[in-house]
Design a protein around this motif. Structure first.
Motif, PDB file in Angstrom:
ATOM      1  N   ASP A  23       0.808  -1.223   0.000  1.00 50.42           N
ATOM      2  CA  ASP A  23       0.000   0.000   0.000  1.00 50.42           C
ATOM      3  C   ASP A  23       0.842   1.275   0.000  1.00 50.42           C
ATOM      4  O   ASP A  23       0.329   2.358  -0.243  1.00 50.42           O
ATOM      5  CB  ASP A  23      -0.989   0.007   1.167  1.00 50.42           C
ATOM      6  CG  ASP A  23      -0.323  -0.042   2.526  1.00 50.42           C
ATOM      7  OD1 ASP A  23       0.711  -0.722   2.664  1.00 50.42           O
ATOM      8  OD2 ASP A  23      -0.837   0.598   3.457  1.00 50.42           O
ATOM      9  N   TRP A  24       2.139   1.167   0.229  1.00 51.93           N
ATOM     10  CA  TRP A  24       3.022   2.335   0.200  1.00 51.93           C
ATOM     11  C   TRP A  24       3.668   2.558  -1.164  1.00 51.93           C
ATOM     12  O   TRP A  24       4.151   3.646  -1.453  1.00 51.93           O
ATOM     13  CB  TRP A  24       4.135   2.199   1.239  1.00 51.93           C
ATOM     14  CG  TRP A  24       3.683   2.540   2.612  1.00 51.93           C
ATOM     15  CD1 TRP A  24       3.343   1.668   3.609  1.00 51.93           C
ATOM     16  CD2 TRP A  24       3.507   3.847   3.156  1.00 51.93           C
ATOM     17  NE1 TRP A  24       2.972   2.360   4.733  1.00 51.93           N
ATOM     18  CE2 TRP A  24       3.062   3.700   4.480  1.00 51.93           C
ATOM     19  CE3 TRP A  24       3.686   5.128   2.648  1.00 51.93           C
ATOM     20  CZ2 TRP A  24       2.796   4.783   5.303  1.00 51.93           C
ATOM     21  CZ3 TRP A  24       3.419   6.207   3.471  1.00 51.93           C
ATOM     22  CH2 TRP A  24       2.982   6.029   4.777  1.00 51.93           C
TER      23      TRP A  24
ATOM     24  N   ARG B  29       1.685   5.347  -3.337  1.00 50.53           N
ATOM     25  CA  ARG B  29       1.088   6.529  -2.707  1.00 50.53           C
ATOM     26  C   ARG B  29       1.828   7.783  -3.150  1.00 50.53           C
ATOM     27  O   ARG B  29       3.051   7.846  -3.076  1.00 50.53           O
ATOM     28  CB  ARG B  29       1.195   6.456  -1.188  1.00 50.53           C
ATOM     29  CG  ARG B  29       0.251   5.518  -0.532  1.00 50.53           C
ATOM     30  CD  ARG B  29       0.359   5.656   0.969  1.00 50.53           C
ATOM     31  NE  ARG B  29      -0.323   4.574   1.643  1.00 50.53           N
ATOM     32  CZ  ARG B  29      -0.463   4.493   2.947  1.00 50.53           C
ATOM     33  NH1 ARG B  29       0.046   5.433   3.733  1.00 50.53           N
ATOM     34  NH2 ARG B  29      -1.090   3.480   3.487  1.00 50.53           N
TER      35      ARG B  29
ATOM     36  N   VAL C 237       4.725  11.484  -0.630  1.00 52.15           N
ATOM     37  CA  VAL C 237       5.223  10.759   0.535  1.00 52.15           C
ATOM     38  C   VAL C 237       6.568  11.331   0.969  1.00 52.15           C
ATOM     39  O   VAL C 237       7.410  11.670   0.136  1.00 52.15           O
ATOM     40  CB  VAL C 237       5.371   9.253   0.195  1.00 52.15           C
ATOM     41  CG1 VAL C 237       6.138   8.503   1.266  1.00 52.15           C
ATOM     42  CG2 VAL C 237       4.000   8.636  -0.025  1.00 52.15           C
TER      43      VAL C 237
ATOM     44  N   GLY D  80       5.424   8.479  -5.882  1.00 54.72           N
ATOM     45  CA  GLY D  80       5.353   7.192  -5.202  1.00 54.72           C
ATOM     46  C   GLY D  80       6.732   6.578  -5.053  1.00 54.72           C
ATOM     47  O   GLY D  80       7.648   6.865  -5.830  1.00 54.72           O
TER      48      GLY D  80
ATOM     49  N   GLN E 201       2.498  10.084   4.693  1.00 56.05           N
ATOM     50  CA  GLN E 201       1.849  10.820   3.609  1.00 56.05           C
ATOM     51  C   GLN E 201       1.126  12.013   4.242  1.00 56.05           C
ATOM     52  O   GLN E 201      -0.079  11.982   4.468  1.00 56.05           O
ATOM     53  CB  GLN E 201       0.872   9.909   2.864  1.00 56.05           C
ATOM     54  CG  GLN E 201       0.295  10.512   1.615  1.00 56.05           C
ATOM     55  CD  GLN E 201      -0.677   9.555   0.939  1.00 56.05           C
ATOM     56  OE1 GLN E 201      -1.378   8.795   1.592  1.00 56.05           O
ATOM     57  NE2 GLN E 201      -0.722   9.613  -0.378  1.00 56.05           N
TER      58      GLN E 201
END
Length: 166
Positions: free
Chosen positions: A58-59, A62, A65, A84, A126
């Motif tokens: 899930d990182w 994103r 960040v 990301g 984030q």
């Protein structure tokens, strides 16, 4: 005007820089490890192995960040990506053809730490901020760049050349 806390820096050698990361919302989400990826040609003789990273799924994608590379008690590097981590970390994995690029300095430090038997954790957050408009509308906006600058100024990671006053 300089932020009142800008002169109070966390020194990784004398205090817990990881506490500063936690205070600002960063959490462990992965790690660097030896890998099979080739380095750019001018780094090959300095890198005994390639680098790979493992980051929670899930990182990976994103946007906006702030991330940090942590070895033991020391925060080695703080960075920011709007694209990301999966896209940004390719530069650290392979290095950059431009010899003076920051990616190369970071890649070499990660490689040396791992080669010496150390570990390098990846921490991230984030961050978002709320912006109130005159008509009462509240916007939520990314705050990754300002947080990156605050963390660099407070922690002073050894691989961050830019030391910004906030």
């Amino acid at each position: 005007m300089m932020h009142p806390d800008a002169t109070t820096h966390t020194n990784p050698a004398s205090s817990d820089a990881r506490a500063t990361l936690r205070l600002h919302g960063l959490v462990p989400c992965g790690a660097w490890a030896p890998g099979r990826y080739a380095s750019v040609s001018h780094l090959r003789d300095q890198c005994a192995f390639g680098l790979a990273y493992e980051v929670q799924a899930d990182w990976r994608t994103r946007p906006h960040v702030v991330y940090a590379f942590v070895a033991g008690e020391a925060v080695l590097y703080v960075g920011e990506t709007s694209a990301g981590m999966a896209a940004r970390f390719a530069g650290y994995r392979y290095g950059n053809p431009l010899v003076s690029d920051t990616d190369n300095r970071v890649k070499l430090a990660l490689t040396r730490t791992l080669q010496a038997g150390g570990s390098v954790a990846i921490w991230a957050t984030q961050p978002q901020a709320s912006l109130s408009l005159p008509d009462g509308t509240v916007l939520t906006v990314p705050a990754s760049k300002p947080l990156e600058e605050v963390l660099i100024a407070r922690i002073r990671p050894e691989l961050n050349v830019k030391m910004l006053a906030v």
